[in-house]
Structure formats: C-alpha cells, structure tokens
Design an enzyme around this catalytic site. Structure first.
Site, PDB file in Angstrom:
ATOM      1  CG  ASP A 194       3.912  97.351  95.098  1.00 16.49           C
ATOM      2  OD1 ASP A 194       3.910  98.577  94.390  1.00 16.49           O
ATOM      3  OD2 ASP A 194       4.578  96.581  94.655  1.00 16.49           O
ATOM      4  CE  LYS A 235       3.472  97.418  85.875  1.00 18.62           C
ATOM      5  NZ  LYS A 235       4.522  97.645  86.688  1.00 18.62           N
ATOM      6  CD1 TRP A 279       6.216  91.462  90.431  1.00 14.70           C
ATOM      7  CD2 TRP A 279       7.045  92.884  91.914  1.00 14.70           C
ATOM      8  NE1 TRP A 279       7.314  92.104  89.864  1.00 14.70           N
ATOM      9  CE2 TRP A 279       7.827  93.222  90.768  1.00 14.70           C
ATOM     10  CE3 TRP A 279       7.225  93.614  92.924  1.00 14.70           C
ATOM     11  CZ2 TRP A 279       8.513  94.055  90.464  1.00 14.70           C
ATOM     12  CZ3 TRP A 279       8.073  94.832  92.931  1.00 14.70           C
ATOM     13  CH2 TRP A 279       9.103  94.946  91.604  1.00 14.70           C
TER      14      TRP A 279
END
Length: 328
Positions: free
Chosen positions: A183, A219, A101
């Site tokens: 993460d 999310k 990312w």
C-alpha cells in the site's frame, strides 16, 4: 495535509495543469477504457518502480486505474480472492500490521476473505518497530499467505523498517512463498524523495517477486476528492500479465465500469511532461519538508519543557502520523 491556515493546499503544478486541460479543445467526456487512461496507468507504474525498472522493460508490468488507493486495494483484493492460489481463496490468511489503517481490515473482509490476522509491528515500550515479532510472524505464517505492507510512512505509527530490515523481510517472504501487497499512499510525501520512498517496492521487484502495489495520488498531488489511484501489477511474464489484466477488466466492469478522467488527466499530464514532473517533485518536497520541520519543532518543544522520557522517535518516524508515546 494543511497549510499554516489549516486549509488544504492546491499544488501550484495542479492549478497549472487544470488550466491546460480547460484550454485543450481536443479533450472530451467520452468514457475511458475499462482499465483507465493508458498514459496515466503506465506513468503511475513507472513512478512506483522507476524509469529503469527491468520488469517494465520486460513488459510484465501493468496498471489498473482505480478510485483512489482504497479502490486499488479493493480491486487487488477481489482478484486475489478469486484467482491467487486456486479459484477460491476465502480461507487464505491476510496479514495486516498491528496497528494498521483501519480500512485494510474492512476492504479485505468485504472482498470475501474470512481469515484476517495481525502481524507484530509496533513496539510500544521502545516506540519503534517490533522487528523480531514481525520476523517471527513471517516465519510462522502459512505458505501463500498475503501480507499487506506499507511501502513508506506507515499509517498510523510513522515507523518504517530500515533497508536492511526490508531485505530480511523479502528474504523470508520469498523463501516461504508469501505474497506482497504494498500500500503506497505517501510516495514522495514521506521523505521528499520519490526514489527513497519507493525503495522497498523496487527491492522486492528486483528479487523477482510477483506483487501488487496500491498507489494513491491523494496526498502527493493534493487531489483528495478526485479519487485518483492505480493498482500496479508486477507479473512473472507478459503472458501472465495479459491474463491478469483480462480478469481485472471483468472485476472493474461490475464495480465502477470505467473510471473518471479529470484527476487521472491531471496526474498523467504532470508525470509525462519533464518540466511539469520536475515542478511537481518540488511541490511534493515543499510538503514533506514542512512535515519534517514540524516533527523537529515538536521534539525540540518537548525537550525544552523537560518532558520526561526520550523523544528521538518523533524525528525517527516519518510521514503524516506519529505514535508519540504520550498517554495524556
């Protein structure tokens, strides 16, 4: 995540909890504590580590409510730069996967780290994990290096290590004194199972690691604009945890002072109610199953069109992202 009509999905359980909050006359708009809503922090860490986590029972787990997963990464990065291995860690290597990312590089650079390196991850030729390259990088990294690890549903490849591969990664990192910073942006959203998606984190904790987990609820709760995150800290013992959280308070105080309440209240009420928690898990599975179905349909369509090559990697990958191998 979008519906078939290309609209964000407001989870039914979120709508229900929002109504409960509106009708709760005991709530107000007083500042939250610097580290955040206590019941949110503890519930979030429990979701990551499991109800029966020995680390939680030993009082060596704490949380810092953050502005999304990005905020959790930044607060963790700030702490590590200041206090991880001595009092100045600007030269401590930070390893991020190749690719990763894009914000990982920027977050750690802006926190003051000067040596950000890629570790092997994506094997383009075989459309999977370059495990031998990853292992080689782990073995060659300087001791006390920090590795940013994707807990599940790797962004952007969709390729995760197997459980056996995670065990090997943990063995090397433990032996070579490397720090694990997970993460976790997609727990439950990847496979539909909270426990399966947190397996790597929980295995590292069971192996005695001190570690950080940056959690995002954007999310898996659909709360993208509420910026709900948590930094779970697993320390060596309760005394170390107290010292760490004290320093975290100083960092937060000059960063956002204290966090917002609305999103944290939604997540907290859901996680701390058995009935709402069960409903939420059902909502999350609905999203995960739809993503899995879309992967299966894409693979079937590619095969039906006689597209050259093999397409098993489409369904072997997981989560919202996929490196298809298509070049045009």
């Amino acid at each position: 995540y979008r519906t078939d009509d290309c609209q964000p999905w407001v989870l039914p359980v979120v709508k229900k909890v929002e109504r409960l909050i509106v009708e709760d006359d005991s709530l107000n708009h007083e500042y939250l504590p610097i580290l955040g809503l206590p019941e949110f922090r503890s519930a979030s860490s429990k979701v990551a580590l499991g109800d029966d986590s020995p680390a939680i029972k030993e009082n060596r787990v704490g949380g810092v409510q953050a502005l999304g997963g990005t905020g959790a990464l930044r607060i963790g990065a700030e702490f590590l730069r200041r206090w991880y291995n001595g009092v100045n860690n600007t030269a401590t290597p930070i390893y991020v996967s190749a690719p990763t990312w894009e914000n990982h590089n920027a977050v750690f650079a802006d926190a003051g780290f000067k040596d950000i390196r890629p570790y092997h991850y994506w094997d383009a030729a075989n459309r999977g994990l370059d495990f031998s390259g990853l292992v080689d990088d782990l073995e060659k990294a300087p001791e006390h290096s920090i590795f940013v690890l994707h807990a599940c549903a790797h962004n952007p490849t969709g390729t995760d290590p197997t459980q056996e591969e995670w065990k090997k990664i943990a063995e090397i990192m433990k032996r070579r004194n490397l720090f694990a910073f997970f993460d976790s942006a997609y727990q439950g959203f990847a496979s539909g199972s909270l426990d399966k998606d947190a397996w790597a984190i929980r295995f590292f904790v069971s192996e005695g690691f001190e570690l950080f987990v940056a959690q995002s609820f954007s999310k898996n709760f659909g709360l993208y604009n509420e910026r709900v995150g948590n930094l779970t800290v697993v320390a060596q013992d309760s005394e170390n945890l107290t010292r760490i959280l004290s320093q975290m308070e100083k960092i937060v105080r000059t960063t956002w002072s204290n966090p917002p309440s609305q999103g944290a209240r939604i997540v907290s009420k859901t996680l701390n109610s058995p009935e709402l928690f069960a409903e939420w898990k059902g909502n999350v599975k609905t999203m995960a199953d739809r993503v899995l179905l879309m992967r299966d349909q894409l693979k079937t369509k590619l095969q039906g069109l006689g597209t050259p090559g093999t397409w098993d990697h489409i369904t072997q990958q997981i989560g919202m992202f996929s490196f298809t191998g298509l070049n045009r």
